[in-house]
Enzyme design. Structure first.
Site, PDB file in Angstrom:
ATOM      1  CD  GLU A  60      -2.156  -2.344   1.255  1.00 43.01           C
ATOM      2  OE1 GLU A  60      -0.835  -2.597   1.622  1.00 43.01           O
ATOM      3  OE2 GLU A  60      -2.769  -3.326   0.975  1.00 43.01           O
ATOM      4  CG  HIS A 129     -10.156  -7.089   6.911  1.00 43.16           C
ATOM      5  ND1 HIS A 129      -9.078  -7.341   7.737  1.00 43.16           N
ATOM      6  CD2 HIS A 129      -9.759  -7.366   5.815  1.00 43.16           C
ATOM      7  CE1 HIS A 129      -7.829  -7.768   6.982  1.00 43.16           C
ATOM      8  NE2 HIS A 129      -8.449  -7.933   5.739  1.00 43.16           N
TER       9      HIS A 129
END
Lengths: 323, 319
Positions: A60, A129
């Site tokens: 990322e 998540h």
């Protein structure tokens, strides 16, 4: 007007902007061959090719960092975080680079990029998540943060974000992708930093955004059965935060409930409530009430997870408390 | 190289040395705030390296950025003014010592989070690749940056996408106060590039001509589309990590050994021995560099502070 899903609205905005402007390209994990983990970029790879739809490693910081660098050269990258939870891995690049370069180098550098990031709870994905950390990102001057609650706003805001000269975090709620709504045909833009009244009313102001707009609208329907007319203000952008319609509404209703999916501490509700007090204290007939997630990491178990998330009945109860 | 170019490179190194000595003084006088990281001892690294670039090649570096700013053609006056926080500073007084930049000169900063500018460098190179520009991005960083995740993500991405980047590790042998072998699993830093299948080499950072030769060859290969390469340049900073460094980690003998190996002295000797320039000509360069720095300091000290309205300017392009 066509009635399309949030997914289609976002996909259309991306597609149209890529057709319009050669500088726009997409990068992220599984955005290409796979077609996007939420299928938002399905068909893009075949149409636009690997140059403009770039699959990346699971890295990322490199995704956001490379998007920033490409933006500095005049391109308009749309970087996708598979979920907003993964944006923490790229936090330095979002807050220390994207949000700072224009200011720190005295306007010499521009970072016209978009970070698309789906988030939110309710899908039994467990604590890492399922977060709704929108407020964290809205903390930083230099970054713009938008979080649409309707397909129409999603399309118009994403187009505005792609055309913006500034870095924009575009937060999608993963449980809204199937939500349908009227979307105007053809070219249109929803400006960043403009709140809007989604439902008029006179008795109480509900301030909300993103997924919680859906719940707030349902709550308003429930309240209407009891003769309570709630006015719903959708923030749409968290930074810049447009308090105009909120204050206008509050001066009329004198009562407000702020509904967010994230945790209440240091959150959107805390910010909005404070600004209401700062700007319209004399109009208050009751303390502003917050509806938000319970202060726990979201558990996997469906029942426990649902206990932690805000629901329509929580909004209804909060409204009754301030009336 | 033409004679004038040799002299220019000598001049640049002397300007860097004098600028650094001067700003250390200004720092001690309390005129420069924040952190100050000096480049003394490392002059041949960026001077040799940047001498191989074309105007379209982008340069990005870490916070030890004064020297490379000079090599990229930023005026000493604007650099010193930035450190003094003045409106005429290259970043308008908003960046400081660690955030020098001049986009017009293709110098993309001055970045102060260790390793964070490496993914940005990959993006700069991606921008050129996407737009079909035959440009190379030169990305400089210290040995300390090679232990952070950003480094590995950026190298990997650059290789996967065949990006035109020259990764340049300035190995000055200490990440702040921690010696390379105490922080890095391999002390030959360039071996890390092997892990990404990336061509790599080493150059002697005390020797401008060696840096220039090794880097020049790599730049041309990258420009021809050969993909990223990795250059480790062995060097030594004569001063502490920053002005606030107590320097408990280096012995005087070690510092003396390297100081005898002064990059400016070595290059000067090279020019004289090869009869490229005479002592008199080089002394004249020294004098003109001294004059340049004196004028730069005067310019910076006499420059105005940023206006109050600058505080809220440039947060966004579109307010």
């Amino acid at each position: 007007m066509a009635r399309i899903t949030m997914r289609e609205a976002i996909s259309q905005a991306l597609w149209e902007e890529m057709e319009r402007d050669e500088r726009v390209f997409i990068l992220g994990e599984e955005v290409g061959v796979w077609g996007g983990t939420y299928a938002v970029t399905k068909g893009f790879y075949d149409h636009f090719g690997p140059k403009r739809v770039k699959d990346t490693p699971i890295a990322e910081a490199a995704i956001i960092g490379a998007a920033i660098g490409a933006a500095l050269t005049g391109l308009r990258p749309v970087a996708e975080m598979m979920t907003i939870n993964f944006a923490f891995v790229a936090m330095d690049h979002i807050v220390n680079e994207a949000a700072k370069l224009h200011y720190m180098f005295n306007g010499q550098m521009r970072v016209p990029m978009v970070i698309r990031a789906p988030g939110g709870g309710g899908r039994q994905l467990g604590a890492t998540h399922s977060q709704t950390p929108d407020a964290i990102f809205a903390h930083f001057p230099g970054l713009k943060v938008v979080a649409p609650g309707t397909p129409a706003d999603a399309k118009g805001l994403l187009k505005a974000a792609i055309r913006s000269e500034d870095p924009v975090l575009f937060i999608e709620h993963a449980t809204l992708y199937q939500t349908r709504g009227e979307v105007p045909e053809g070219e249109y833009i929803v400006p960043i930093g403009k709140s809007t009244v989604q439902r008029p009313g006179k008795d109480v102001t509900i301030v909300t955004y993103s997924k919680m707009l859906e719940l707030s609208l349902k709550a308003a329907d429930e309240l209407a059965k009891e003769g309570i007319e709630a006015e719903i203000v959708d923030l749409r952008s968290l930074r810049p935060l447009d308090m105009g319609p909120v204050i206008e509404s509050f001066k009329k209703t004198n009562r407000a409930v702020v509904v967010e999916e994230g945790w209440p501490s240091y959150g959107v509700g805390a910010e909005v409530a404070t600004r209401i007090y700062e700007q319209a204290f004399d109009y208050a007939d009751a303390p502003v009430k917050r509806v938000a997630q319970k202060e726990v990491p979201l558990p996997y178990n469906r029942t426990l997870e649902q206990m932690a998330l805000p629901h329509v009945e929580d909004i209804v109860a909060a409204v009754k408390e301030v009336l | 190289m033409e004679k004038q170019e040799y002299l220019n490179l000598y001049h640049q190194m002397v300007v860097i040395r004098l600028l650094e000595e001067k700003v250390a003084e200004l720092y001690q006088q309390g005129k420069i705030g924040g952190f100050l990281h000096l480049y003394i001892g490392q002059e041949a690294v960026s001077t040799g390296l940047i001498s191989t670039r074309r105007p379209e090649d982008r340069v990005i570096t870490a916070y030890r950025d004064h020297g490379v700013a000079i090599n990229c053609g930023l005026p000493a006056g604007g650099i010193i003014a930035e450190m003094l926080g003045k409106a005429t500073g290259v970043s308008g007084g908003k960046g400081g010592s660690m955030h020098l930049a001049d986009v017009e000169k293709n110098f993309w900063g001055g970045h102060a989070i260790v390793g964070a500018h490496l993914p940005l460098a990959a993006g700069l190179a991606l921008g050129d690749q996407y737009q079909g520009n035959a440009a190379v991005t030169i990305c400089m960083f210290g040995d300390g940056a090679t232990n952070i995740g950003f480094f590995h993500e950026a190298l990997n991405l650059s290789k996967v996408w065949n990006l035109p980047v020259l990764w340049v590790c300035e190995n000055n042998q200490y990440g702040m106060g921690t010696a390379v072998e105490r922080a890095s699993a391999v002390s030959e830093i360039r071996r890390k590039a092997d892990g990404y299948g990336m061509k790599n080499a080493v150059a002697d950072g005390m020797n401008l001509m060696d840096v220039r030769e090794v880097a020049g060859k790599m730049m041309e290969e990258i420009r021809a589309g050969g993909g990223p390469q990795f250059l480790e340049i062995m060097t030594y900073r004569f001063r502490g990590h920053s002005m606030g460094d107590p320097e408990r980690y280096r012995k005087p003998d070690e510092i003396r050994k390297w100081e005898e190996n002064d990059p400016i002295g070595i290059y000067r000797k090279y020019l004289v021995d090869h009869q490229i320039a005479s002592e008199d000509e080089l002394n004249a360069q020294d004098q003109s560099a001294e004059k340049e720095i004196a004028e730069a300091v005067e310019f910076a000290e006499n420059s105005p502070e940023p206006a109050a309205e600058e505080l809220f300017k440039h947060i966004y392009v579109e307010e």
